[in-house]
Every structure is written in structure tokens, then in C-alpha cells.
Write a protein that holds these residues in place. Sequence first.
Motif, PDB file in Angstrom:
ATOM      1  N   CYS A  57      45.704  43.561  38.852  1.00 20.72           N
ATOM      2  CA  CYS A  57      44.583  43.942  38.699  1.00 20.72           C
ATOM      3  C   CYS A  57      44.037  42.734  38.523  1.00 20.72           C
ATOM      4  CB  CYS A  57      43.748  44.716  38.155  1.00 20.72           C
ATOM      5  SG  CYS A  57      44.038  46.741  38.639  1.00 20.72           S
ATOM      6  N   TYR A  60      43.405  39.687  40.979  1.00 16.88           N
ATOM      7  CA  TYR A  60      43.467  40.171  43.051  1.00 16.88           C
ATOM      8  C   TYR A  60      41.878  40.774  43.321  1.00 16.88           C
ATOM      9  CZ  TYR A  60      44.361  44.016  46.127  1.00 16.88           C
ATOM     10  OH  TYR A  60      44.434  44.712  47.343  1.00 16.88           O
ATOM     11  N   PHE A  63      39.130  39.431  40.851  1.00 19.51           N
ATOM     12  CA  PHE A  63      38.684  41.060  39.546  1.00 19.51           C
ATOM     13  C   PHE A  63      38.969  40.207  38.134  1.00 19.51           C
ATOM     14  CE2 PHE A  63      39.089  44.224  37.109  1.00 19.51           C
ATOM     15  CZ  PHE A  63      38.310  45.079  37.102  1.00 19.51           C
ATOM     16  N   CYS A  68      40.424  48.670  35.238  1.00 17.61           N
ATOM     17  CA  CYS A  68      38.876  49.197  35.525  1.00 17.61           C
ATOM     18  C   CYS A  68      38.487  49.673  34.669  1.00 17.61           C
ATOM     19  CB  CYS A  68      39.401  49.462  37.315  1.00 17.61           C
ATOM     20  SG  CYS A  68      39.928  48.426  37.940  1.00 17.61           S
ATOM     21  N   HIS A  77      36.791  50.771  39.369  1.00 17.21           N
ATOM     22  CA  HIS A  77      36.245  49.264  39.555  1.00 17.21           C
ATOM     23  C   HIS A  77      35.342  48.301  38.253  1.00 17.21           C
ATOM     24  CE1 HIS A  77      37.980  49.173  43.298  1.00 17.21           C
ATOM     25  NE2 HIS A  77      38.909  49.754  42.962  1.00 17.21           N
ATOM     26  N   ASP A  94      41.618  52.733  34.996  1.00 22.44           N
ATOM     27  CA  ASP A  94      43.143  52.955  36.043  1.00 22.44           C
ATOM     28  C   ASP A  94      43.797  51.032  35.831  1.00 22.44           C
ATOM     29  OD1 ASP A  94      43.720  53.050  38.707  1.00 22.44           O
ATOM     30  OD2 ASP A  94      41.026  52.334  39.744  1.00 22.44           O
ATOM     31  N   VAL A  96      46.735  49.058  37.776  1.00 28.07           N
ATOM     32  CA  VAL A  96      48.467  49.168  38.349  1.00 28.07           C
ATOM     33  C   VAL A  96      49.345  47.435  37.943  1.00 28.07           C
ATOM     34  CG1 VAL A  96      48.915  47.795  40.752  1.00 28.07           C
ATOM     35  CG2 VAL A  96      47.220  48.895  40.791  1.00 28.07           C
ATOM     36  N   ASP A 105      50.264  52.730  39.927  1.00 30.37           N
ATOM     37  CA  ASP A 105      49.570  52.528  39.877  1.00 30.37           C
ATOM     38  C   ASP A 105      48.334  54.058  39.508  1.00 30.37           C
ATOM     39  OD1 ASP A 105      46.158  52.184  40.714  1.00 30.37           O
ATOM     40  OD2 ASP A 105      47.120  51.717  42.755  1.00 30.37           O
ATOM     41  N   HIS A 168      46.474  55.151  48.734  1.00 26.88           N
ATOM     42  CA  HIS A 168      46.807  54.586  49.878  1.00 26.88           C
ATOM     43  C   HIS A 168      48.197  54.210  49.490  1.00 26.88           C
ATOM     44  CE1 HIS A 168      46.994  51.894  45.777  1.00 26.88           C
ATOM     45  NE2 HIS A 168      46.221  52.864  45.859  1.00 26.88           N
ATOM     46  N   MET A 174      49.696  46.102  46.203  1.00 24.82           N
ATOM     47  CA  MET A 174      49.043  47.397  45.233  1.00 24.82           C
ATOM     48  C   MET A 174      48.710  48.404  47.619  1.00 24.82           C
ATOM     49  SD  MET A 174      45.819  47.221  43.335  1.00 24.82           S
ATOM     50  CE  MET A 174      46.058  45.420  43.169  1.00 24.82           C
ATOM     51  N   HIS A 175      47.997  48.034  47.649  1.00 19.59           N
ATOM     52  CA  HIS A 175      47.547  48.639  49.062  1.00 19.59           C
ATOM     53  C   HIS A 175      48.219  48.089  50.359  1.00 19.59           C
ATOM     54  CE1 HIS A 175      43.209  48.355  46.487  1.00 19.59           C
ATOM     55  NE2 HIS A 175      43.824  49.496  45.981  1.00 19.59           N
ATOM     56  N   GLU A 201      44.445  59.646  45.440  1.00 21.62           N
ATOM     57  CA  GLU A 201      43.390  59.260  43.814  1.00 21.62           C
ATOM     58  C   GLU A 201      41.662  59.611  44.411  1.00 21.62           C
ATOM     59  OE1 GLU A 201      42.895  55.149  43.425  1.00 21.62           O
ATOM     60  OE2 GLU A 201      43.540  54.573  44.724  1.00 21.62           O
ATOM     61  N   TRP A 218      31.564  44.510  42.137  1.00 21.35           N
ATOM     62  CA  TRP A 218      33.323  45.698  42.256  1.00 21.35           C
ATOM     63  C   TRP A 218      32.652  46.862  41.783  1.00 21.35           C
ATOM     64  CZ3 TRP A 218      38.021  44.579  43.349  1.00 21.35           C
ATOM     65  CH2 TRP A 218      38.260  43.720  43.305  1.00 21.35           C
ATOM     66  N   GLU A 232      44.533  59.456  39.723  1.00 22.17           N
ATOM     67  CA  GLU A 232      45.823  58.920  40.514  1.00 22.17           C
ATOM     68  C   GLU A 232      46.944  58.837  40.111  1.00 22.17           C
ATOM     69  OE1 GLU A 232      44.829  54.630  40.853  1.00 22.17           O
ATOM     70  OE2 GLU A 232      45.726  54.754  42.677  1.00 22.17           O
TER      71      GLU A 232
HETATM   72  N1  MF3 Z   1      43.643  51.398  41.310  1.00 20.07           N
HETATM   73  C1  MF3 Z   1      43.130  50.688  42.158  1.00 20.07           C
HETATM   74  C2  MF3 Z   1      42.833  51.202  43.374  1.00 20.07           C
HETATM   75  O1  MF3 Z   1      43.498  51.729  44.273  1.00 20.07           O
HETATM   76  C3  MF3 Z   1      42.986  49.115  41.701  1.00 20.07           C
HETATM   77  C4  MF3 Z   1      42.161  48.076  41.976  1.00 20.07           C
HETATM   78  S1  MF3 Z   1      41.298  47.800  41.080  1.00 20.07           S
HETATM   79  C5  MF3 Z   1      41.499  45.930  41.783  1.00 20.07           C
HETATM   80  O2  MF3 Z   1      42.362  50.987  44.105  1.00 20.07           O
HETATM   81  F1  MF3 Z   1      40.160  45.327  40.849  1.00 20.07           F
HETATM   82  F2  MF3 Z   1      42.671  44.859  41.397  1.00 20.07           F
HETATM   83  F3  MF3 Z   1      40.712  45.732  42.890  1.00 20.07           F
END
Ligand code: MF3
Length: 250
Positions: A57, A60, A63, A68, A77, A94, A96, A105, A168, A174-175, A201, A218, A232
Amino acid sequence: MISIKSEREINLMREAGMMVSKTHKYLKPFIKEGITTKELDKIAEDYIRSMNGVPTCKGYEGFPAALCTSVNDTVVHGIPGNYKLKNGDIITIDMVIGYKGYQGDAAWTYAVGDISDDKKYLMEHTEKALYEGIKMVKPGNRIGDISASVYKYAKEHNLGVVKELCGHGIGTEMHEAPDVPNYGTFNTGPRLKEGMVICIEPMLNFGSSKVYLMDDEWTVKTMDKSPAAHYEHTVLVTKDGYEILTPRLV
Ligand code: MF3
Ligand code: CO
């Protein structure tokens, strides 16, 4: 395109997921009245780096932190800062973590000291809504089966479902595809196949479920200031069901 992970990739994702689980476990005793969210973030980042994990994160899309930290009416966030946790708060952590290029995650909500019965109810049923979604994960089922199950459970328990944000796919990024919404229709959407990995999540609250984005670009809060919970897991589609790659150790 939804990627199918090889056995080698799955093993790395298991390791990344286990690091997420361990970091949650490591943090839990620190989640007490008086600690700031920034202090929690520092503790987590140091621990993640000590395992040779990457706090994905941080940096990212700008951020600024490893975690988070979303307190009470913050849905997701929340940016770690000087806020000191108070007795009766709930906080979602939260995170990652990347390991050898693969991501894990997981988020869950913690109680600070003694919380109200309403907050207990919200936490309990948000986590159960997540498991209702997870139970639908197996080859041949569809993303809509997960979405509809989460939504149905939330509605049966009179909770609001935040619709602006969703789960996701996950892998080296991550996404990844697909989106995994927390509302939808059974028997619709992409079909699950062995080797896919997704994050489910639900973000639930009392009342209207409307949210807004704060000026920091955010922090997402509930419009009516009611508390929100968020759980999640990173979940692998196996031959005949699922495996949670971010098991709860606490
Ligand atoms: N676990 C969050 C998600 O599923 C992580 C995003 S936080 C960020 O989107 F800051 F990295 F964007
Ligand atoms: Co996620």
C-alpha cells in the motif's frame, strides 16, 4: 482476463497471505486505547520488512502508509495519523503485503476495549457475510453467486452494504480482474475456475450505507456517521472449493 495461477505462483501467494495473517496477529496486542494509528502503522511496517515482505500500500497511487486504519465511521482507506484510539472505538486494519512479486490482502475490524452491542453486532455479521461469500467459491460458480450471497446475508441482518467499493482479483498486482461486488444476482458474472485468486471484502454499516470521500482523496466515511465494519480475505479457487490464503491466526 482473469489470470489462472500456476502451482508455483499459488505457493508464493500462500506465503504472502501468511505474512498478512502473521502481521495481523502481531499487531493485535497493540490495538489498545492510547496508541495512535501512526504508531500501529510503524509497528506493522517494521514487522513486514523483517519478514522480507513489501508493504504494497505504501506508495500505491500515492497512499502514504503500510496500513489502512479506518476508525468508526471510516469505511476504508483511513490514513494512519495522530489519532489516539479510544475505549469503545472499532478500527479496521487493512493491509496488502508483497512477497517475491505476489500479493496477499486481508482486512478485519478490531474492538478497542469495551464496545457497544451495536458495534459487536456489526462486526459479527460483517465477518459472517464474508464467509457467506467465501462459501460460494468453487469452480463453475459465478462471481454473482458470491455477490448475491453477501448481500442477502447483510440484508437479512438489517445492515447496509457499501456499493461504491468492491473486492477484486489479485496476483502480481493488488487489484486484478474481476471486480467482486458485494451486491448482485445469482448465476451471473464470470465463472470461477481452479487457480483463480480473488479478494472478497464486504463493507457493511447501519443505516443508509451512503458514503463520501474526504478531501485527502483517500478516506471513505459513512454519510450518516454510523460505524462501518470491513472484513476481507484472499481466497484461492481450488479443484472442488476454496482455500483462504489469509487465515485468521487470532
Ligand atoms: N485492501 C485494500 C483494497 O482491497 C488496499 C488498498 S489500500 C491502498 O483495495 F492504499 F493501497 F490503495
Ligand atoms: Co482488497
